[in-house]
Scaffold this active site. Sequence first.
Site, PDB file in Angstrom:
ATOM      1  N   LYS A  14      34.185  43.053  55.584  1.00 25.41           N
ATOM      2  CA  LYS A  14      35.481  42.695  55.286  1.00 25.41           C
ATOM      3  C   LYS A  14      36.079  43.662  54.857  1.00 25.41           C
ATOM      4  CE  LYS A  14      34.138  39.009  52.585  1.00 25.41           C
ATOM      5  NZ  LYS A  14      34.160  39.607  50.952  1.00 25.41           N
ATOM      6  N   ARG A  89      37.066  30.952  48.158  1.00 25.63           N
ATOM      7  CA  ARG A  89      35.374  31.194  48.261  1.00 25.63           C
ATOM      8  C   ARG A  89      34.758  29.756  48.318  1.00 25.63           C
ATOM      9  NH1 ARG A  89      34.279  36.608  47.902  1.00 25.63           N
ATOM     10  NH2 ARG A  89      32.110  37.056  47.299  1.00 25.63           N
ATOM     11  N   ARG A 128      24.806  50.077  51.597  1.00 25.15           N
ATOM     12  CA  ARG A 128      26.187  50.259  51.256  1.00 25.15           C
ATOM     13  C   ARG A 128      26.286  51.068  49.906  1.00 25.15           C
ATOM     14  NH1 ARG A 128      29.958  45.102  51.185  1.00 25.15           N
ATOM     15  NH2 ARG A 128      28.489  44.165  49.967  1.00 25.15           N
ATOM     16  N   ARG A 163      26.524  48.959  44.347  1.00 23.64           N
ATOM     17  CA  ARG A 163      26.798  47.857  43.665  1.00 23.64           C
ATOM     18  C   ARG A 163      25.428  47.314  43.105  1.00 23.64           C
ATOM     19  NH1 ARG A 163      31.101  44.227  47.324  1.00 23.64           N
ATOM     20  NH2 ARG A 163      29.663  42.612  46.339  1.00 23.64           N
ATOM     21  N   ARG A 174      23.820  35.087  47.128  1.00 27.73           N
ATOM     22  CA  ARG A 174      24.939  35.506  47.752  1.00 27.73           C
ATOM     23  C   ARG A 174      25.168  34.738  49.060  1.00 27.73           C
ATOM     24  NH1 ARG A 174      25.777  41.718  47.478  1.00 27.73           N
ATOM     25  NH2 ARG A 174      28.128  41.247  48.212  1.00 27.73           N
TER      26      ARG A 174
HETATM   27  P1  AMP Z   1      32.666  40.407  47.000  1.00 30.52           P
HETATM   28  O1  AMP Z   1      33.172  41.957  46.640  1.00 30.52           O
HETATM   29  O2  AMP Z   1      33.881  39.617  47.716  1.00 30.52           O
HETATM   30  O3  AMP Z   1      31.371  40.572  47.828  1.00 30.52           O
HETATM   31  O4  AMP Z   1      32.495  39.694  45.725  1.00 30.52           O
HETATM   32  C1  AMP Z   1      31.385  40.173  45.005  1.00 30.52           C
HETATM   33  C2  AMP Z   1      31.203  39.117  43.754  1.00 30.52           C
HETATM   34  O5  AMP Z   1      32.402  38.923  43.018  1.00 30.52           O
HETATM   35  C3  AMP Z   1      30.734  37.786  44.184  1.00 30.52           C
HETATM   36  O6  AMP Z   1      29.477  37.325  44.490  1.00 30.52           O
HETATM   37  C4  AMP Z   1      31.391  36.892  42.964  1.00 30.52           C
HETATM   38  O7  AMP Z   1      30.265  36.919  41.937  1.00 30.52           O
HETATM   39  C5  AMP Z   1      32.534  37.414  42.678  1.00 30.52           C
HETATM   40  N1  AMP Z   1      33.589  37.046  43.517  1.00 30.52           N
HETATM   41  C6  AMP Z   1      34.596  37.626  44.186  1.00 30.52           C
HETATM   42  N2  AMP Z   1      35.561  36.679  44.619  1.00 30.52           N
HETATM   43  C7  AMP Z   1      35.251  35.265  44.215  1.00 30.52           C
HETATM   44  C8  AMP Z   1      35.893  34.273  44.101  1.00 30.52           C
HETATM   45  N3  AMP Z   1      37.005  34.110  44.970  1.00 30.52           N
HETATM   46  N4  AMP Z   1      35.447  33.352  43.306  1.00 30.52           N
HETATM   47  C9  AMP Z   1      34.424  33.577  42.615  1.00 30.52           C
HETATM   48  N5  AMP Z   1      33.618  34.675  42.390  1.00 30.52           N
HETATM   49  C10 AMP Z   1      34.125  35.671  43.273  1.00 30.52           C
END
Ligand code: AMP
Length: 216
Positions: A14, A89, A128, A163, A174
């Site tokens: 995404k 989320r 990644r 990451r 996740r």
């Molecule tokens: P992402 O980059 O979208 O894969 O997000 C990485 C991490 O950030 C997630 O595994 C969560 O720990 C945190 N995170 C991102 N967006 C949210 C959200 N809307 N609510 C809670 N935690 C979030």
Amino acid sequence: MKNIMFIAPPAAGKGTQAELVVEKYHIPHISTGDILREISKEDSEIGEYVRETMASGKLVKDEITYQLIEERLNKDDCKNGFIIDGFPRNLDQAIEYDKILEKLGYEIGNVILIDIDKNTLEKRITGRRLCENCNAIYNINDKNNTPKVESVCDICGGKLYQRSDDNLEAFATRYTTYLEKTEPIIEHYKEKGVLKTVDGNDTVENIFNKIDEIIK
Ligand code: AMP
């Protein structure tokens, strides 16, 4: 143009698709993951909490995300459309998001679900790499998406990094979190009649073409 929301499991692409939409349509990309990664660098109590929670693969507390989303969407550059990625989320966040949109006078727009197999995600997660300077995304397991020079960003020359949550252990958490917490919001948007699904088991270019059809 209509606002865009992406819903997808971790490493479905995404962020990469959002970059392509930004390039073509010049609207801001709002990623709660990116905003939280910045907060995680802070030498503070909240920085430490976010750093540890993200590395474990769990979600950070809802309240933290509400404030940062509302503040970001209230900026002028969002008035002509935006892409939201990584938020909401869970169902509570989706309900809160409806309220934030109403308060700011925005429409939900198109909600795009990127549907993809778990096996493909596991392959992507370990390959990644991100640019620490401009957040560009690469994948060393995908020959069409590797940087020209190892560990260096093609766009800005920044250093690439992996990451802390891009490992199979954090991925397992996740992915389970996605199934348990995020999948229920798909119904929420189906009922509103705004959900569009795109098959994510394809090349970056083909996925983008399908997304572009929806946006047009
Ligand atoms: P992402 O980059 O979208 O894969 O997000 C990485 C991490 O950030 C997630 O595994 C969560 O720990 C945190 N995170 C991102 N967006 C949210 C959200 N809307 N609510 C809670 N935690 C979030």
